[in-house]
Design a protein around this motif. Structure first.
Motif, PDB file in Angstrom:
ATOM      1  N   ARG A 458       0.940  -1.175   0.031  1.00 15.02           N
ATOM      2  CA  ARG A 458       0.014  -0.133   0.093  1.00 15.02           C
ATOM      3  C   ARG A 458       0.801   1.141   0.084  1.00 15.02           C
ATOM      4  N   ARG A 459       0.750   2.058  -0.949  1.00 17.64           N
ATOM      5  CA  ARG A 459       1.401   3.291  -1.235  1.00 17.64           C
ATOM      6  C   ARG A 459       0.735   4.475  -0.883  1.00 17.64           C
ATOM      7  N   GLY A 460       1.262   5.366  -0.209  1.00 20.17           N
ATOM      8  CA  GLY A 460       0.533   6.747   0.088  1.00 20.17           C
ATOM      9  C   GLY A 460       1.708   7.607  -0.095  1.00 20.17           C
ATOM     10  N   ILE A 461       0.962   9.077  -0.149  1.00 22.37           N
ATOM     11  CA  ILE A 461       1.763  10.364  -0.372  1.00 22.37           C
ATOM     12  C   ILE A 461       1.439  11.182   0.619  1.00 22.37           C
ATOM     13  N   GLY A 462       2.452  12.052   1.102  1.00 20.59           N
ATOM     14  CA  GLY A 462       1.716  12.873   2.190  1.00 20.59           C
ATOM     15  C   GLY A 462       2.487  14.397   2.075  1.00 20.59           C
ATOM     16  N   PHE A 463       1.911  15.259   2.157  1.00 26.45           N
ATOM     17  CA  PHE A 463       2.417  16.808   2.067  1.00 26.45           C
ATOM     18  C   PHE A 463       2.707  17.249   3.352  1.00 26.45           C
ATOM     19  N   SER A 464       3.525  18.219   3.532  1.00 27.15           N
ATOM     20  CA  SER A 464       3.702  19.254   4.748  1.00 27.15           C
ATOM     21  C   SER A 464       4.545  20.247   4.228  1.00 27.15           C
ATOM     22  N   ALA A 465       3.540  21.346   4.304  1.00 29.74           N
ATOM     23  CA  ALA A 465       3.914  22.746   3.963  1.00 29.74           C
ATOM     24  C   ALA A 465       4.295  23.459   5.228  1.00 29.74           C
ATOM     25  N   TYR A 466       5.559  23.482   5.734  1.00 31.06           N
ATOM     26  CA  TYR A 466       5.834  23.998   7.082  1.00 31.06           C
ATOM     27  C   TYR A 466       6.188  25.550   6.884  1.00 31.06           C
ATOM     28  N   ILE A 467       6.166  26.190   7.973  1.00 32.12           N
ATOM     29  CA  ILE A 467       6.843  27.268   8.404  1.00 32.12           C
ATOM     30  C   ILE A 467       7.419  27.097   9.579  1.00 32.12           C
ATOM     31  N   GLU A 468       8.697  27.990   9.947  1.00 30.44           N
ATOM     32  CA  GLU A 468       9.047  28.177  11.222  1.00 30.44           C
ATOM     33  C   GLU A 468       9.634  29.483  11.188  1.00 30.44           C
ATOM     34  N   ALA A 469      10.061  29.924  12.653  1.00 31.16           N
ATOM     35  CA  ALA A 469      10.388  31.022  12.941  1.00 31.16           C
ATOM     36  C   ALA A 469      11.988  30.786  13.433  1.00 31.16           C
ATOM     37  N   CYS A 470      13.007  31.451  12.685  1.00 38.67           N
ATOM     38  CA  CYS A 470      14.256  31.222  13.250  1.00 38.67           C
ATOM     39  C   CYS A 470      14.927  32.392  13.742  1.00 38.67           C
TER      40      CYS A 470
END
Lengths: 787, 186
Positions: A458-470
């Motif tokens: 079983r193949r899946g795809i997942g996104f993560s559009a992150y932002i951070e404060a540095c």
């Protein structure tokens, strides 16, 4: 300021790391490599109980054991009038009251509050003798019931950690506009909610913590060698708050340090005791944690329980976000404990999205567990996990492509004021999303999925559009939020008469490669070979006050300070060059390491200028001081906001539950890049840690006894090379406007962005709504088989 | 956590009971026995050196006897402390019954372990528990059975839960029981 042409070893060059030769040839100088004459060794007696009274400590036998010089307990600490360890950030509850917690003694006085808590220390001639004698210390405990789980801590029947904090509640904090958020939820066409746990992690730096305390009877000066990310802050806390020595009588040296990930920011009991005991025992005192001690006593990370809701209109536009989090703080507050689940967390809940209203409540709770504090990402991984799990879930539930759903909601105009303090200055979120989609070949994912299905996977795809404060952080801004310090950075650039350069920085390198990247900046600006630049850090006697390294701040803040000091160097050098070359200052051109008179062949190399600066023969020293050394304290004008898009593809074997990460793409916008090789290395390490959190790592306390069950590498699973795919790393660039280098910071992004991408891919593969981290084969197998 | 199990000892019940009352036999049977001190008729303390993987420590134990019903049953309440290695404590009810030529020793117990034993012991404890119990009952049976060392393996069952693995509790129990059994009649 990036040059169009990349100079060899200049800004933008993939210069090999200068420090690696000594590390890989075993010639580094870590704290345990350092030995002082007459050195004795400390071994700590630690609590085997999660919660107990200390009724008596009998150390007669220990004191009589071979080689033992001293046995010290909390009573000795109290008798010497030493203060406890502090939290440097004051958070207030909704009702305006300051956070509540009990004292954090260096050695426990009346109670122990977690397994591993410090009860006594044995100082002996050898490490083995100290450990043997520690076994002879007989502590009579009065066992008390304990609470370790974040969900149980506020139960009125739960055992209390500190009487000062009723219901184990340190603070009930809020951020955002509650009324606006409630109003937006009332108009929502869809509300998507999720209950999310962010699993507890143990940092596990490769080098365990270590310290050597030393007291000079002649001068009254203490010297502490320690595994610190911020030696000046350690000195400040040890002198101003613990009171172990006056600041001018304490030298703190953080030599080569083998990784920190946050866990070496804090000032712990052990190094404090080494300093204090060195005078009492009349000998230098060394302590080196064994791995078992690291597990129980290093500050842990994460450990949140969250209920999050996202309100959408009928077109899939985000209207509002509502978040309620309970954060485990452990038994005592460490240096940044209070800020991590509040100001470093909720301020990032807007993610990359144009969210008109956000309201977040965080209850910080005390439990009978090791202190919880900053760990790679510190609050931002927790925020990103909430936002990106919720966003992906929302896209699926409204039947919209997750990439398209994100595009529809991205912030596109900058600067952008979020409802949760942060003002994003620049970014192009669609650019990184599109690049990540291209790199992973998103369009053909269905083909790959079908192909995997044909193999029974079983193949899946997942996104993560992150932002951070540095680039933490503008001092006035963090001051207004409760920080007890300013978060500027300092630099001193010393040009030697031969033209070589020493840069003294308040940042500290414990794996980041500062000796290379900082030297690249100097080489680029002064036009001198990188070999002629030495980066000096980690010694309070050499370097003026500095704030240290954490929060991906060393580039944006530390290098900016160097940049400003270099500006001053060049300004002064041009004045000197004008006199030496007998030209007007305005005619002096400085390029590629040479000062020349414009339009002539008259000129001098940087090294010649340096010599002239120290000779003082050819310029009026009444107008221009001799010498060439400049200092800068740089305070940033804003946080920086690294952002990007991670996409994971996983394959799950439903027969065994094995999750294999088959593709991982990270496209990051770190602003300008000084050394792309080091940046890529930071991304790799961060992503590996994030995948570790998502699939493998979990700190577990026994709910009945409060014992740490995952207390060794047999039970705490660290990621290894064969758990990971070959990462595809890409970049997009929007230079940060808030610092002179346009850099944003890259040290934590991998650990921040990757966990939700992995979990989104797993839930996609299995067609489920949620699954708890870490997704062990058992969990995946149960989910795959509907169990 | 509660658990129970049994050992089959190749000797009649009375003989087992009296052996359990014979300090010499017990001392020979308990692996790593260091010392024994009798505090009163029902209170005793002693020391046993045991290793669980890399954790090697001398566990000082104390035990209190109650509900003594010779030659059928007794209850032991005890604790063992191993300094930084941790602690084990518990209550065990022990009953003897006969089955052919064998005596079946059944125990039900509640035990707790903590410190380093709990921290790093999990993966190592299974083997250690098996080894310690086999050693004790092997020695014990050998003495009683005149050289016959065959002992039925411990059939231990434990209630499943989120907490410590059954093996951890079993080693705790074994340590406690070893100390307690040793001290039983002294």
């Amino acid at each position: 300021m990036s040059s169009a042409i990349i100079k060899p070893n200049g800004i933008g060059a993939a210069a090999p790391r200068k420090e690696d030769y000594r590390f890989i040839t075993g010639n580094g100088h870590y704290t345990d490599d350092i030995n002082r004459p007459g050195q004795a060794y400390a071994s700590f007696v630690r609590s085997p109980h999660a919660h107990a009274t200390i009724d008596a400590i009998d150390f007669t036998d220990a004191l009589a054991a071979p080689g033992v010089l001293a046995v010290l307990t909390g009573k000795d600490v109290a008798a010497d009038g030493l203060g406890g360890l502090i939290c440097g950030w004051l958070v207030h509850s909704k009702d305006g009251s300051p956070m509540k917690t009990g004292a954090h003694p260096i050695l426990a006085l009346s109670h122990v509050r977690y397994v591993g808590d410090h009860v006594a220390v044995v100082i002996a001639e050898t490490a083995a003798q100290a450990k043997d004698a520690a076994e002879l210390v007989n502590v009579s405990y009065g066992e008390l019931p304990s609470v370790t789980a974040v969900a149980e801590a506020r139960n009125p029947a739960a055992p209390q950690v500190h009487p000062e904090a009723p219901r184990n509640t340190c603070f009930e904090w809020e951020l955002g506009d509650k009324a606006a958020t409630e109003a937006a939820f009332k108009t929502a066409a869809r509300i998507i909610s999720l209950d999310i746990a962010n699993n507890r992690l143990i940092p596990n730096a490769m080098e365990p913590r270590a310290a050597i305390g030393e007291y000079d009877k002649g001068t009254g000066i203490y010297t502490l060698h320690t595994t610190s990310q911020n030696p000046h802050v350690a000195r400040l806390v040890l002198s101003a708050f613990v009171g172990v020595a006056p600041e001018n009588k304490l030298r703190v040296i953080a030599p080569d340090v083998g990784g920190g990930f946050g866990s070496k920011i804090f000032i712990y009991s052990e190094e404090t005791v080494c300093v204090w005991a060195s005078k009492k025992a009349g000998r230098p005192v060394k302590w080196v944690a064994d791995r078992s001690e690291s597990f129980v006593s290093d500050a842990h990370g994460r450990d949140h329980q969250t209920h999050a809701e996202l309100a959408l209109d009928a077109n899939g536009k985000m209207l509002a976000l509502r978040v309620k989090t309970i954060a485990n703080l452990g038994a005592y507050l460490q240096l940044f404990s209070a800020s991590v689940p509040t100001y470093l967390y909720a301020t990032l809940l807007s993610g990359q999205y144009d969210l008109p209203a956000i309201y977040c409540e965080v209850d910080g709770v005390l439990t009978h567990t090791a202190p919880v504090d900053a760990y790679r990402g510190a609050g931002r991984p927790e925020a990103t996990y909430v936002v990106e799990r919720l966003v992906e879930t929302a896209a699926r539930e409204i039947g919209m492509d997750p990439a398209e759903f994100r595009r529809r909601n991205f912030i596109r105009k900058f600067p952008h004021q979020t409802p949760v303090i942060m003002a994003y200055d620049v970014g192009d979120y669609e650019a990184s999303l599109n690049e990540a989609c291209r790199l992973i070949d998103y369009a053909n994912f269905p083909v790959r999925k079908r192909e995997a299905e044909a193999r029974g996977m079983r193949r899946g795809i997942g996104f993560s559009a992150y932002i951070e404060a540095c680039g933490i952080a503008p001092s006035a801004a963090v001051g207004s939020l409760g920080a007890g310090v300013g978060l500027w950075e300092s630099a001193e650039v010393r040009v030697n008469p031969t033209g070589s350069v020493e840069v003294l920085t308040g940042a500290h390198s414990h794996g980041q490669g500062h000796e290379t990247t900082f030297a690249q900046l100097v080489s680029d600006r002064l036009g001198i070979p990188i070999e002629n630049v030495e980066i000096v850090h980690g010694d309070t006697d050499k370097v003026q006050f500095g704030m240290g390294t954490y929060g991906s701040r060393s580039g944006a803040v530390g290098m900016s300070a160097i940049q400003l000091a270099l500006d001053k160097i060049i300004t002064k050098a041009r004045k000197i060059a004008a006199h030496v070359l007998e030209a007007g200052e305005g005619d002096i051109v400085f390029e590629d390491g040479r000062f020349t008179v414009a339009g002539t062949d008259r000129g001098m190399a940087f090294a010649e200028l340096a010599l002239q600066a120290y000779m003082g023969h050819k310029f009026p020293t009444s107008e221009i001081e001799p010498g060439l050394k400049e200092t800068s304290f740089y305070d940033p004008t804003n946080f920086t906001f690294p952002a990007g898009c991670h996409i994971a593809e996983v394959e799950i074997d439903p027969g065994t539950g094995t999750v294999r990460v088959v593709k991982f793409v990270a496209v990051d916008d770190f602003g300008n890049i000084i050394n792309p090789m080091i940046v890529e290395g930071q991304v790799h390490g961060g992503v590996a840690q994030g995948i570790g959190q998502a699939l493998l790592e979990n700190a577990v306390y026994d709910p009945q006894t409060g014992q740490l069950l995952s207390g060794s590498f047999m039970d705490y699973c660290m990621p290894r090379a064969d758990d990971l795919p070959s990462f595809d790393v890409g970049v997009t660039v929007t230079p940060a406007p808030s610092n002179p280098l346009g850099v944003k910071g890259c040290g934590e992004a991998g650990a921040i962005g990757s966990p939700p991408a992995i979990i989104n891919a797993i839930t996609d593969a299995l067609g489920i709504r949620d699954i708890a981290m870490p997704v062990t084969p058992e969990r995946a197998w149960r989910a795959a088989n509907g169990l | 956590m509660e658990m129970s199990g049994e050992f089959r000892i190749p000797a009649p019940k009375e003989k087992v009971w009296s052996a359990l009352n014979d300090p010499e036999i017990l001392q020979k049977s308990v692996p790593g026995c260091q010392s024994i001190t009798k505090l009163s008729d029902t209170e005793l303390e002693g020391a046993v050196t045991a290793s669980v993987g890399p954790v090697r420590a001398t566990f000082k134990g104390s035990v209190v006897l109650s509900d003594v019903n010779p030659p059928h049953s007794y209850t032991l309440t005890g604790q063992g402390k191993g300094g930084p290695a941790g602690f084990a404590k518990g209550v065990a009810k022990v009953a003897l019954s006969e089955d052919g030529g064998f005596t079946v020793l059944r125990y039900t117990a509640e035990a707790t372990v903590g410190g380093k034993l709990a921290q790093i012991g999990q993966r190592l404890i299974d083997g250690t528990a098996k080894k310690l119990s086999e050693e004790f009952f092997g020695n014990f049976s050998a003495i009683l059975g005149g050289g016959k060392t065959a002992v039925e393996p411990a059939a231990a069952t434990a209630q499943p839960g989120v907490g410590l693995s059954p093996a951890v509790w079993i080693i705790g129990l074994i340590l406690v029981m070893t100390v307690m059994t040793l001290l039983f009649v002294l």
